[in-house]
Design a protein around this motif. Structure first.
Motif, short mmCIF file in Angstrom:
data_model
loop_
_atom_site.label_atom_id
_atom_site.label_comp_id
_atom_site.label_asym_id
_atom_site.label_seq_id
_atom_site.Cartn_x
_atom_site.Cartn_y
_atom_site.Cartn_z
N ARG A 60 29.59 0.58 -21.44
CA ARG A 60 29.45 1.78 -21.19
C ARG A 60 29.29 2.86 -22.29
NH1 ARG A 60 32.70 1.84 -17.08
NH2 ARG A 60 34.34 2.57 -18.36
N ARG A 61 30.32 2.39 -23.23
CA ARG A 61 30.50 3.05 -24.44
C ARG A 61 29.46 2.82 -25.35
NH1 ARG A 61 35.79 1.40 -24.21
NH2 ARG A 61 35.37 -0.18 -25.89
N ARG A 62 28.62 1.67 -25.53
CA ARG A 62 27.74 1.31 -26.17
C ARG A 62 26.45 2.06 -25.66
NH1 ARG A 62 30.01 -0.50 -30.84
NH2 ARG A 62 27.86 -0.81 -31.52
N LEU A 63 26.17 1.93 -24.50
CA LEU A 63 25.05 2.74 -23.73
C LEU A 63 25.02 4.00 -24.11
CD1 LEU A 63 24.55 0.45 -20.46
CD2 LEU A 63 23.35 0.21 -22.80
N ALA A 64 26.18 4.93 -24.05
CA ALA A 64 26.11 6.21 -24.13
C ALA A 64 26.56 6.70 -25.60
CB ALA A 64 27.58 6.72 -23.37
N GLY A 65 26.45 5.64 -26.31
CA GLY A 65 26.67 6.04 -27.79
C GLY A 65 27.91 6.53 -28.33
N ALA A 66 28.89 6.00 -27.56
CA ALA A 66 30.37 6.59 -27.81
C ALA A 66 31.08 5.78 -28.51
CB ALA A 66 31.16 6.96 -26.51
N TYR A 67 30.53 5.61 -29.87
CA TYR A 67 31.35 4.76 -30.88
C TYR A 67 30.77 5.15 -32.30
CZ TYR A 67 26.45 2.77 -31.11
OH TYR A 67 25.10 2.36 -31.24
N GLU A 68 31.64 4.94 -33.42
CA GLU A 68 31.25 5.23 -34.60
C GLU A 68 31.01 4.31 -35.62
OE1 GLU A 68 34.76 7.68 -35.48
OE2 GLU A 68 34.54 9.30 -34.07
N VAL A 69 30.27 4.67 -36.55
CA VAL A 69 29.97 3.77 -37.84
C VAL A 69 30.00 4.53 -38.91
CG1 VAL A 69 28.37 2.46 -36.51
CG2 VAL A 69 27.41 4.15 -37.81
N ASP A 70 30.50 3.84 -40.25
CA ASP A 70 30.43 4.62 -41.32
C ASP A 70 29.53 4.78 -42.33
OD1 ASP A 70 30.08 2.33 -42.56
OD2 ASP A 70 32.25 2.19 -43.41
N GLU A 71 29.19 5.32 -43.48
CA GLU A 71 28.05 5.70 -43.83
C GLU A 71 27.51 4.53 -44.57
OE1 GLU A 71 28.73 6.97 -48.09
OE2 GLU A 71 31.15 6.45 -47.80
N PHE A 72 28.06 3.16 -44.41
CA PHE A 72 27.54 1.81 -44.75
C PHE A 72 26.99 1.46 -43.39
CE2 PHE A 72 30.44 2.70 -48.19
CZ PHE A 72 29.73 2.52 -49.27
N GLY A 73 26.89 1.99 -42.49
CA GLY A 73 26.89 1.07 -41.21
C GLY A 73 27.72 0.34 -40.48
N PHE A 74 28.97 0.44 -40.91
CA PHE A 74 30.00 -0.40 -40.39
C PHE A 74 30.41 -0.04 -39.08
CE2 PHE A 74 34.72 -1.51 -40.56
CZ PHE A 74 34.59 -2.71 -39.90
N ASP A 75 30.32 -0.88 -38.22
CA ASP A 75 30.73 -0.88 -36.67
C ASP A 75 31.99 -1.35 -36.50
OD1 ASP A 75 30.97 -0.47 -33.93
OD2 ASP A 75 29.08 -0.45 -33.56
N PRO A 76 33.40 -0.86 -36.47
CA PRO A 76 34.47 -1.70 -36.26
C PRO A 76 34.47 -2.06 -34.96
CG PRO A 76 34.88 0.62 -37.42
CD PRO A 76 33.56 0.63 -36.83
N GLU A 77 34.22 -1.33 -33.84
CA GLU A 77 34.38 -1.83 -32.38
C GLU A 77 33.70 -2.96 -32.27
OE1 GLU A 77 34.26 0.48 -28.23
OE2 GLU A 77 32.73 0.63 -29.48
N LEU A 78 32.49 -2.94 -32.70
CA LEU A 78 31.36 -4.07 -32.48
C LEU A 78 32.04 -5.42 -32.96
CD1 LEU A 78 28.67 -5.27 -31.13
CD2 LEU A 78 27.90 -4.51 -33.28
N THR A 79 32.50 -5.17 -34.29
CA THR A 79 33.15 -6.29 -35.10
C THR A 79 34.20 -6.90 -34.29
OG1 THR A 79 32.54 -5.40 -36.88
CG2 THR A 79 34.24 -6.90 -37.33
#
Length: 324
Positions: A60-79
């Motif tokens: 639900r968070r992924r589909l809603a875009g409710a996640y953050e990435v840094d300036e390099f594209g790092f996605d902590p939640e997905l990792t």
């Protein structure tokens, strides 16, 4: 005489009374609180129910875009939710990895982890990221520096950046270290992962020492790390260079299982892995020599010799490549 009169005349009938129980004891002048019947302990929470709920919340968070990435594209939640759980299976169960000296990695602030590279595919870099998540009281993400080829491949570039990797260049490395990140680099590059099995655990040239310059400019300590085990997962018996040039890749490996078994040949052999983090090399006192080729070369050579010597020690600890 009626039946009631006759019953009243029976001896002892009129004096018969039901016995009464003892009066309830009062507590502090109040009536006692009646005891509740014991209840069954609550059933343990179903682990799979929780996993399904967590998975649905993640989607639900992924589909809603409710996640953050840094300036390099790092996605902590997905990792943490997808990449590391899959890699952890290889790390624990398939490679049976043992880690030594993890306390040498800075608990906070910047650090540059420099390791040997091998194994045909860069699984050693991925296992190193898991080692720093699994063996520390306060896990840290390792931001890997990758070759340009990785970021030119469709799909691979997005996955690499989401997992925290970025291009192996000094500007990106310095930006990461200036923000207190833990950076991982493998100076051997494709020369390391593409070498024949006959040259296993012999370090290749470290290039121009650009990683040392980046560490010196930011005053970041360098942590050499030796990895034993990756050389045996895909032993390269030959390199088909004409085919590699045709495909535009650095090498085309021939292993005991690839390409003979097709996709099954991509399954790594279950070698025993040992990872040793060595004593950090401080650089804060050498920042003014970041552009001095002699200082850079000597420091790079010190890192290389430390890793090579540690590889020999680990190989003595692991006489059997496929031991439990």
């Amino acid at each position: 005489m009626s039946q009631d009169e006759y019953r009243d005349m029976l001896p002892g009938h009129a004096d018969f009374r039901l016995s009464e129980g003892p009066p309830p004891k009062k507590l502090n002048g109040r009536r006692p609180i009646p005891e509740k019947p014991p209840t069954e302990p609550p059933a343990a929470l179903d682990v799979w129910d929780r996993r399904v709920a967590d998975g649905l919340a993640f989607l639900r968070r992924r589909l809603a875009g409710a996640y953050e990435v840094d300036e390099f594209g790092f996605d902590p939640e997905l990792t943490e939710s997808v990449f590391h759980p899959m890699l952890r299976v290889l790390y624990r169960d398939w490679f049976r990895t043992e880690v030594f000296g993890v306390e040498n990695v800075p608990a906070e602030g910047s650090g540059l982890v420099v390791g040997n590279h091998s194994g045909t595919l860069a699984l050693d870099a991925l296992m190193l990221t898991v080692a720093l998540r699994e063996n520390r009281p306060h896990p840290r993400h390792l931001r890997l520096l990758g070759a340009d080829l990785v970021f030119r491949m469709p799909g691979m570039s997005e996955l690499a950046r989401a997992a925290g990797a970025t291009v192996a260049c000094n500007p990106d490395a310095e930006r990461l270290m200036n923000t207190g990140q833990l950076v991982g680099v493998f100076p051997e590059g494709f020369k390391g992962i593409g070498k024949n099995f006959s040259e296993r655990y012999k370090l290749q040239r470290f290039g121009r020492g650009g990683f040392v310059s980046a560490a010196l400019r930011t005053g970041t300590p360098i942590v050499p790390v030796a990895i034993v085990g990756a050389e045996e997962i895909y032993p390269i018996l030959a390199d088909l260079k004409p085919l590699a040039r045709l495909l535009g890749v650095p090498y085309f490996p021939v292993t005991p299982t690839f390409p003979w078994l097709g996709p099954l040949g991509l399954i790594p052999l279950p070698s025993k892995w040992l990872i040793q983090f060595c004593t950090p090399i401080p650089t804060a006192h050498l920042t003014e020599f970041a552009d001095d080729p002699l200082v850079v070369y000597n420091l790079a050579d010190q890192v290389r010799e430390t890793i090579q010597a540690t590889l020999h020690e680990l190989l003595q600890k692991r006489p059997d490549p496929f031991a439990r």
